[in-house]
Design a protein around this motif. Sequence first.
Motif, PDB file in Angstrom:
ATOM      1  N   GLU A  36       0.831  -1.212   0.000  1.00  0.00           N
ATOM      2  CA  GLU A  36       0.000   0.000   0.000  1.00  0.00           C
ATOM      3  C   GLU A  36       0.863   1.259   0.000  1.00  0.00           C
ATOM      4  O   GLU A  36       0.556   2.224  -0.689  1.00  0.00           O
ATOM      5  N   GLU A  37       1.951   1.272   0.770  1.00  0.00           N
ATOM      6  CA  GLU A  37       2.854   2.428   0.817  1.00  0.00           C
ATOM      7  C   GLU A  37       3.456   2.731  -0.559  1.00  0.00           C
ATOM      8  O   GLU A  37       3.768   3.863  -0.864  1.00  0.00           O
ATOM      9  N   HIS A  38       3.608   1.703  -1.394  1.00  0.00           N
ATOM     10  CA  HIS A  38       4.153   1.878  -2.743  1.00  0.00           C
ATOM     11  C   HIS A  38       3.043   2.091  -3.780  1.00  0.00           C
ATOM     12  O   HIS A  38       3.312   2.118  -4.981  1.00  0.00           O
ATOM     13  N   GLY A  39       1.803   2.213  -3.328  1.00  0.00           N
ATOM     14  CA  GLY A  39       0.677   2.449  -4.222  1.00  0.00           C
ATOM     15  C   GLY A  39       0.244   1.215  -4.995  1.00  0.00           C
ATOM     16  O   GLY A  39      -0.410   1.330  -6.035  1.00  0.00           O
ATOM     17  N   LEU A  40       0.594   0.032  -4.487  1.00  0.00           N
ATOM     18  CA  LEU A  40       0.271  -1.219  -5.169  1.00  0.00           C
ATOM     19  C   LEU A  40      -0.947  -1.880  -4.538  1.00  0.00           C
ATOM     20  O   LEU A  40      -1.192  -1.733  -3.337  1.00  0.00           O
ATOM     21  N   ASN A  41      -1.685  -2.614  -5.326  1.00  0.00           N
ATOM     22  CA  ASN A  41      -2.867  -3.314  -4.856  1.00  0.00           C
ATOM     23  C   ASN A  41      -2.430  -4.459  -3.926  1.00  0.00           C
ATOM     24  O   ASN A  41      -1.775  -5.399  -4.379  1.00  0.00           O
ATOM     25  N   PRO A  42      -2.816  -4.408  -2.634  1.00  0.00           N
ATOM     26  CA  PRO A  42      -2.395  -5.455  -1.703  1.00  0.00           C
ATOM     27  C   PRO A  42      -3.363  -6.632  -1.599  1.00  0.00           C
ATOM     28  O   PRO A  42      -3.111  -7.586  -0.876  1.00  0.00           O
ATOM     29  N   LYS A  43      -4.477  -6.572  -2.340  1.00  0.00           N
ATOM     30  CA  LYS A  43      -5.494  -7.617  -2.226  1.00  0.00           C
ATOM     31  C   LYS A  43      -4.993  -8.928  -2.840  1.00  0.00           C
ATOM     32  O   LYS A  43      -4.420  -8.937  -3.919  1.00  0.00           O
ATOM     33  N   ILE A  44      -5.239 -10.023  -2.129  1.00  0.00           N
ATOM     34  CA  ILE A  44      -4.932 -11.356  -2.648  1.00  0.00           C
ATOM     35  C   ILE A  44      -6.221 -12.169  -2.595  1.00  0.00           C
ATOM     36  O   ILE A  44      -6.774 -12.404  -1.523  1.00  0.00           O
ATOM     37  N   SER A  45      -6.703 -12.581  -3.764  1.00  0.00           N
ATOM     38  CA  SER A  45      -7.895 -13.418  -3.843  1.00  0.00           C
ATOM     39  C   SER A  45      -7.550 -14.870  -4.116  1.00  0.00           C
ATOM     40  O   SER A  45      -8.279 -15.768  -3.715  1.00  0.00           O
ATOM     41  N   GLN A  46      -6.455 -15.098  -4.840  1.00  0.00           N
ATOM     42  CA  GLN A  46      -6.041 -16.456  -5.195  1.00  0.00           C
ATOM     43  C   GLN A  46      -4.521 -16.543  -5.208  1.00  0.00           C
ATOM     44  O   GLN A  46      -3.842 -15.550  -5.457  1.00  0.00           O
TER      45      GLN A  46
END
Length: 176
Positions: A36-46
Motif C-alpha cells: 500500500e505504501e508503494h501504491g500497489l494493490n495489496p489484495k490477494i484473492s487467489q
Amino acid sequence: MIFTKTSLPDAFVIELDKKEDTRGFFARAWDAKIFEEHGLNPKISQCNISHTKQKGTIRGMHLQKKPFEEAKLIRCTQGKIFDVIIDLRKDSPTYKQWESFELSSTNFKMLYVPEGFAHGFQSLENHTEIFYQVSQFYSPGSEIGVRWNDPTFNISWPLEVSEISEKDRSIPDFLD
C-alpha cells in the motif's frame, strides 16, 4: 523488500531484503502495508502454481478485462523464466510497450504486474515452477489475451518455442 520501478508505470521488480547468517537467510516476501505504501494493490484473492515441464514452453499472454482486472505478484520457485508484461492500459504513456525480466529460483526476484497488463512467460529450464498471487478471482468469461508472436508487439523470446497451448496459439491479431 526492495522495490525497483520498471520502465512501465506501476510495474515493479521486488527483491528480498535478506537477513543472512550461517544458516542461510530470512526475508519478508509479502506485506500488505508495504505494498500500500508503494501504491500497489495489496489484495490477494487467489494463489496459483504453474509447473512447466519443457524448456522453451510459452504460457500467455493473459489478462482479464474489466471489471475483473487483476494485479499479479509473480515468483519463480523452481527453474528460470523469461517473464514478459505488456501495458494495455489505453490511457498509459507506455500503452502497447512490453518489458521482460528474468525470474529464477536463485535470484529470488518477484514481479508486480498491475491491472491492465498482459502477462506471460517462457520457461528457460525444464521443470520450471512459478507461484503467483492474484488480486481477483478467475473469471473465465473475462479472460482475454495477446498472441505470443503478435506483430504489434514483436516480443523477442530468447528460445525457440517448444510448447504452447492451442488456446494461446489461436489468439487473433491485436486490435485496439
